[in-house]
Motif scaffolding. Structure first.
Motif, PDB file in Angstrom:
ATOM      1  N   LEU A 448     -89.520  36.865  54.927  1.00  0.00           N
ATOM      2  CA  LEU A 448     -88.512  36.742  55.992  1.00  0.00           C
ATOM      3  C   LEU A 448     -88.542  35.341  56.587  1.00  0.00           C
ATOM      4  O   LEU A 448     -87.488  34.781  56.937  1.00  0.00           O
ATOM      5  CB  LEU A 448     -88.789  37.790  57.075  1.00  0.00           C
ATOM      6  N   GLN A 449     -89.721  34.763  56.656  1.00  0.00           N
ATOM      7  CA  GLN A 449     -89.819  33.414  57.199  1.00  0.00           C
ATOM      8  C   GLN A 449     -89.332  32.369  56.210  1.00  0.00           C
ATOM      9  O   GLN A 449     -88.814  31.320  56.608  1.00  0.00           O
ATOM     10  CB  GLN A 449     -91.276  33.105  57.569  1.00  0.00           C
ATOM     11  N   SER A 450     -89.520  32.615  54.879  1.00  0.00           N
ATOM     12  CA  SER A 450     -89.229  31.574  53.876  1.00  0.00           C
ATOM     13  C   SER A 450     -88.097  31.964  52.945  1.00  0.00           C
ATOM     14  O   SER A 450     -87.984  31.419  51.835  1.00  0.00           O
ATOM     15  CB  SER A 450     -90.493  31.316  53.037  1.00  0.00           C
ATOM     16  N   THR A 451     -87.275  32.856  53.345  1.00  0.00           N
ATOM     17  CA  THR A 451     -86.084  33.276  52.557  1.00  0.00           C
ATOM     18  C   THR A 451     -86.449  33.646  51.126  1.00  0.00           C
ATOM     19  O   THR A 451     -85.969  33.060  50.140  1.00  0.00           O
ATOM     20  CB  THR A 451     -85.018  32.163  52.547  1.00  0.00           C
ATOM     21  N   ASP A 452     -87.343  34.622  51.008  1.00  0.00           N
ATOM     22  CA  ASP A 452     -87.710  35.232  49.704  1.00  0.00           C
ATOM     23  C   ASP A 452     -88.162  34.203  48.667  1.00  0.00           C
ATOM     24  O   ASP A 452     -87.738  34.213  47.506  1.00  0.00           O
ATOM     25  CB  ASP A 452     -86.528  36.034  49.144  1.00  0.00           C
ATOM     26  N   GLN A 453     -89.078  33.328  49.040  1.00  0.00           N
ATOM     27  CA  GLN A 453     -89.617  32.357  48.080  1.00  0.00           C
ATOM     28  C   GLN A 453     -90.900  32.858  47.404  1.00  0.00           C
ATOM     29  O   GLN A 453     -91.471  32.146  46.583  1.00  0.00           O
ATOM     30  CB  GLN A 453     -89.905  31.027  48.788  1.00  0.00           C
ATOM     31  N   PHE A 454     -91.325  34.054  47.751  1.00  0.00           N
ATOM     32  CA  PHE A 454     -92.577  34.578  47.178  1.00  0.00           C
ATOM     33  C   PHE A 454     -92.314  35.897  46.464  1.00  0.00           C
ATOM     34  O   PHE A 454     -91.637  36.781  47.013  1.00  0.00           O
ATOM     35  CB  PHE A 454     -93.627  34.799  48.273  1.00  0.00           C
ATOM     36  N   CYS A 455     -92.814  35.976  45.235  1.00  0.00           N
ATOM     37  CA  CYS A 455     -92.722  37.220  44.440  1.00  0.00           C
ATOM     38  C   CYS A 455     -94.130  37.828  44.370  1.00  0.00           C
ATOM     39  O   CYS A 455     -95.031  37.253  43.754  1.00  0.00           O
ATOM     40  CB  CYS A 455     -92.206  36.914  43.039  1.00  0.00           C
ATOM     41  N   PHE A 456     -94.298  38.973  44.998  1.00  0.00           N
ATOM     42  CA  PHE A 456     -95.610  39.616  45.065  1.00  0.00           C
ATOM     43  C   PHE A 456     -95.589  40.914  44.264  1.00  0.00           C
ATOM     44  O   PHE A 456     -94.712  41.763  44.473  1.00  0.00           O
ATOM     45  CB  PHE A 456     -95.980  39.901  46.526  1.00  0.00           C
ATOM     46  N   THR A 457     -96.544  41.057  43.304  1.00  0.00           N
ATOM     47  CA  THR A 457     -96.686  42.277  42.500  1.00  0.00           C
ATOM     48  C   THR A 457     -98.180  42.609  42.392  1.00  0.00           C
ATOM     49  O   THR A 457     -99.045  41.756  42.631  1.00  0.00           O
ATOM     50  CB  THR A 457     -96.118  42.100  41.081  1.00  0.00           C
ATOM     51  N   TYR A 458     -98.470  43.838  41.989  1.00  0.00           N
ATOM     52  CA  TYR A 458     -99.858  44.217  41.738  1.00  0.00           C
ATOM     53  C   TYR A 458     -99.912  45.271  40.634  1.00  0.00           C
ATOM     54  O   TYR A 458     -98.962  46.025  40.427  1.00  0.00           O
ATOM     55  CB  TYR A 458    -100.553  44.731  43.004  1.00  0.00           C
ATOM     56  N   ASP A 459    -101.014  45.247  39.898  1.00  0.00           N
ATOM     57  CA  ASP A 459    -101.265  46.189  38.787  1.00  0.00           C
ATOM     58  C   ASP A 459    -102.731  46.624  38.884  1.00  0.00           C
ATOM     59  O   ASP A 459    -103.627  45.936  38.409  1.00  0.00           O
ATOM     60  CB  ASP A 459    -100.985  45.522  37.444  1.00  0.00           C
ATOM     61  N   ILE A 460    -102.949  47.767  39.504  1.00  0.00           N
ATOM     62  CA  ILE A 460    -104.306  48.242  39.784  1.00  0.00           C
ATOM     63  C   ILE A 460    -104.462  49.647  39.219  1.00  0.00           C
ATOM     64  O   ILE A 460    -103.571  50.490  39.351  1.00  0.00           O
ATOM     65  CB  ILE A 460    -104.584  48.228  41.304  1.00  0.00           C
ATOM     66  N   ASP A 461    -105.620  49.886  38.561  1.00  0.00           N
ATOM     67  CA  ASP A 461    -105.900  51.222  38.010  1.00  0.00           C
ATOM     68  C   ASP A 461    -105.774  52.271  39.109  1.00  0.00           C
ATOM     69  O   ASP A 461    -106.210  52.050  40.260  1.00  0.00           O
ATOM     70  CB  ASP A 461    -107.315  51.274  37.432  1.00  0.00           C
ATOM     71  N   ALA A 462    -105.184  53.401  38.751  1.00  0.00           N
ATOM     72  CA  ALA A 462    -104.977  54.469  39.743  1.00  0.00           C
ATOM     73  C   ALA A 462    -106.302  54.941  40.332  1.00  0.00           C
ATOM     74  O   ALA A 462    -106.365  55.347  41.495  1.00  0.00           O
ATOM     75  CB  ALA A 462    -104.241  55.637  39.093  1.00  0.00           C
ATOM     76  N   LEU A 463    -107.389  54.865  39.526  1.00  0.00           N
ATOM     77  CA  LEU A 463    -108.699  55.303  40.013  1.00  0.00           C
ATOM     78  C   LEU A 463    -109.182  54.473  41.189  1.00  0.00           C
ATOM     79  O   LEU A 463    -109.883  54.961  42.070  1.00  0.00           O
ATOM     80  CB  LEU A 463    -109.719  55.214  38.863  1.00  0.00           C
ATOM     81  N   LEU A 464    -108.763  53.187  41.235  1.00  0.00           N
ATOM     82  CA  LEU A 464    -109.268  52.281  42.260  1.00  0.00           C
ATOM     83  C   LEU A 464    -108.500  52.354  43.566  1.00  0.00           C
ATOM     84  O   LEU A 464    -108.930  51.766  44.560  1.00  0.00           O
ATOM     85  CB  LEU A 464    -109.248  50.842  41.727  1.00  0.00           C
ATOM     86  N   LEU A 465    -107.357  53.031  43.597  1.00  0.00           N
ATOM     87  CA  LEU A 465    -106.525  53.033  44.808  1.00  0.00           C
ATOM     88  C   LEU A 465    -107.216  53.725  45.975  1.00  0.00           C
ATOM     89  O   LEU A 465    -106.983  53.370  47.136  1.00  0.00           O
ATOM     90  CB  LEU A 465    -105.186  53.719  44.515  1.00  0.00           C
ATOM     91  N   ASP A 466    -108.099  54.699  45.699  1.00  0.00           N
ATOM     92  CA  ASP A 466    -108.717  55.467  46.778  1.00  0.00           C
ATOM     93  C   ASP A 466    -110.196  55.151  46.964  1.00  0.00           C
ATOM     94  O   ASP A 466    -110.922  55.907  47.584  1.00  0.00           O
ATOM     95  CB  ASP A 466    -108.553  56.971  46.505  1.00  0.00           C
TER      96      ASP A 466
END
Length: 595
Positions: A448-466
């Motif tokens: 919002l501050q930089s008009t969508d200049q950052f692309c953020f993604t993540y790929d984490i094993d489902a086992l590690l989420l909890d």
């Protein structure tokens, strides 16, 4: 194995010493025993060969003797002249019989082993004599199969296999063998046969040494002709009632015997010598028994030496172990110092030093806990009421909406959510899932501050989420990417978080495709991280690098405070293609899955 692990140190040392001493001893005696048995077997074979060779040599000598005797009788002028006569008067017949009788009597006199000597002529004349008054029953004698076939034999001199001498006047079951010499005329026509009966045992002539060995080892001897008929057999000679006829054969020696054979020089006879393995094994068993007794005696001596020494060496270890158990129960006792500089003396000294240090550390920790509690009370007193903060932010957000500024309203909304997440992170079950929510809110606020200049993604094993984690784990790294990774404000920056499990360790990477660091900055940052790993006193962390790399050092410090053994943080790479930070932590699941 579990039983051995639970044994006392004294018993373990005794067991180890016994193994070190007894195993080489047993192996050594076993090797010596095997070598002795091998040499014994070699000696036995050499003895058996010599024994068999002597019997064969003696048999050849006996055959040559009787062959010579029969030839001397055959070439006697009177006997030869007698065999050539076709018609004789009564006077000539009496005179010839008396002459031949004298020749035969001379044979029994010169050869005491001869039982009977007889001559059977082709015209039916039969003359015989015997030692000790033995006489031959002609009717029974003529019934013998080998007598009926005298004129059919192709050999001039041969031996008849052992047979019963039931044609003697005594009607005995005694066994004899018969040497036969055919009497031929000058025209090579059969005229009769000279027959000499002897005891089969007389062909076995042994020295005193070999005779004693024969009795000691129960050696069996067998002599057979080329057809397999028996001339002599130790077992059958001892019990003549087992004998059937002169064509009797014997079974081969089994695997229980060491059997050797050798051919005679004449008549095609085979001499077998068989030594029972059981009789030879008696000496082997004796040696084995003596070896076992020696090993047991050595074992007893080793035990008598090892047990006192092991007990003396481990007595101090036992006392240290007792002190450790008392320490586990909260009692810190010191042990008497030993006037020795060996390893056990050093161990006792180190234990006493450890007890002293632990008592001081306990006192320090107690004081530190009091200070910590005072600090927490002061912090709580200065803490802002979160409800008042949320209400104020909500009033500002509504005001911005009323003024037609939805962007500011959205930013305030995200900021309020981040505050709420941060305040909620104080609960025990803070998870990776919660951190990802906080990271997404932070990145949306940055976009919002930089008009969508950052692309953020993540790929984490489902086992590690909890799994459990420390609060504010990803946000400082994301902020690092934004602050130091952007090449310029016009270029879009891609940031990705990955996570995977390796055994009981979770591995996370935060990577961007920004400008990275130069080699000098990268080396300096890595040195600061290494220094942070080595410093354990929290008060000294300010000496690592001031305000430089504070985000990375802060995360590394908090990870190692949570689990120093399994936690770490490092820079995998940082170059013109981007930067990648990796950190590791132990996998710990939530205490209450319902939270």
């Amino acid at each position: 194995m579990k039983h051995i692990r639970n044994m006392s140190i004294t018993k373990k040392m005794i067991l180890i010493c016994l193994n070190i001493c007894l195993i080489p001893l047993i192996v050594g005696f076993f090797v010596i025993f095997k070598i002795y048995v091998a040499r014994l077997n070699e000696h036995t074979m050499e003895f058996a060969q010599a024994f068999n060779a002597q019997i064969t040599a003696n048999l050849n000598h006996v055959i040559q003797d009787y062959e010579g005797i029969s030839k001397s009788v055959l070439v006697d002028n009177e006997l030869f002249f007698y065999s050539e006569k076709t018609q004789r008067s009564v006077t000539e017949l009496v005179r010839d019989n008396e002459s031949i009788q004298r020749v035969l009597f001379r044979i029994t006199t010169l050869q005491p082993k001869v039982k009977t000597v007889s001559i059977l002529m082709h015209n039916g004349d039969f003359i015989h004599t015997g030692s000790k008054g033995l006489k031959i029953n002609q009717t029974a004698f003529y019934e013998k199969p080998w007598v009926k076939g005298l004129d059919q034999s192709t050999e001039n001199f041969y031996v008849v296999p052992a047979h019963k001498a039931d044609y003697w006047n005594s009607r005995t079951n005694e066994l004899v063998i018969t040497f036969v010499r055919k009497i031929m005329s000058s025209g090579m026509k059969y005229r009769g046969a000279l027959m000499i009966d002897i005891d089969p045992a007389s062909v076995i002539v042994l020295s005193e040494e070999y005779e004693n060995a024969k009795q000691k080892y129960d050696i069996e001897i067998r002599i057979e002709d080329s057809a397999g008929n028996i001339l002599y057999d130790t077992r059958l000679m001892d019990d003549p009632t087992q004998w059937q006829d002169e064509s009797m054969t014997a079974p081969a020696f089994g695997d229980d015997y060491i059997a050797l054979e050798q051919q005679s020089e004449t008549l095609g006879l085979t001499v077998y010598t068989a030594i029972p393995k059981e009789s030879l094994n008696l000496e082997e068993k004796y040696v084995r028994l003596m070896t076992i007794l020696v090993v047991l005696l050595c074992g007893v001596i080793v035990v008598l030496i090892v047990v006192p020494i092991s007990s003396a060496l481990t007595s101090r270890l036992v006392k240290v172990s007792y002190g450790m158990r008392q320490m586990k129960n909260g009692k810190y006792i010191t042990l008497p110092n030993y006037e020795s500089s060996d390893e056990l003396g050093m161990l006792v000294s180190s234990y006493n030093y450890m007890v002293h240090e632990m008592e001081q550390l306990i006192e320090k920790v107690y004081v530190a806990e009091l200070v910590k509690k005072d600090s927490e009370i002061a912090a709580l007193q200065n803490q802002i009421n979160p409800h008042m903060l949320f209400n104020t932010l909500e009033v500002i957000r509504m005001k911005s909406l009323c003024n037609g500024d939805p962007v500011v309203s959205k930013m305030i909304f995200l900021l309020a959510k981040m505050f709420r997440t941060m305040l909620d992170s104080s609960k025990k079950n803070h998870r990776i899932r919660d951190e990802l929510i906080y990271a997404e809110e932070f990145m949306r606020l940055q976009n919002l501050q930089s008009t969508d200049q950052f692309c953020f993604t993540y790929d984490i094993d489902a086992l590690l989420l909890d799994i459990l984690c420390i609060p504010v784990l990803f946000q400082p790294l994301l902020e690092n990417c934004i602050e130091h990774g952007r090449r310029d404000k016009s270029e879009r920056l891609n940031i990705k978080i990955t996570g995977k499990a390796e055994g009981e360790i979770a591995i996370f990477q935060v990577c961007d495709d920004g400008r990275g660091m130069d080699e000098e900055s990268l080396a300096l940052t890595r040195r600061r991280l290494e220094k942070a790993r080595q410093i354990t006193d929290p008060l000294l962390h300010s000496e690592i690098g001031g305000s430089q790399n504070i985000g990375l050092i802060n995360i590394l410090r908090r990870l190692r405070l949570a689990d120093e053994r399994c936690s770490d943080l490092d820079i995998l790479y940082s170059n013109s293609s981007g930067t990648c930070i990796e950190f590791r932590m132990r996998i710990r699941m939530c205490l209450d899955e319902g939270l």
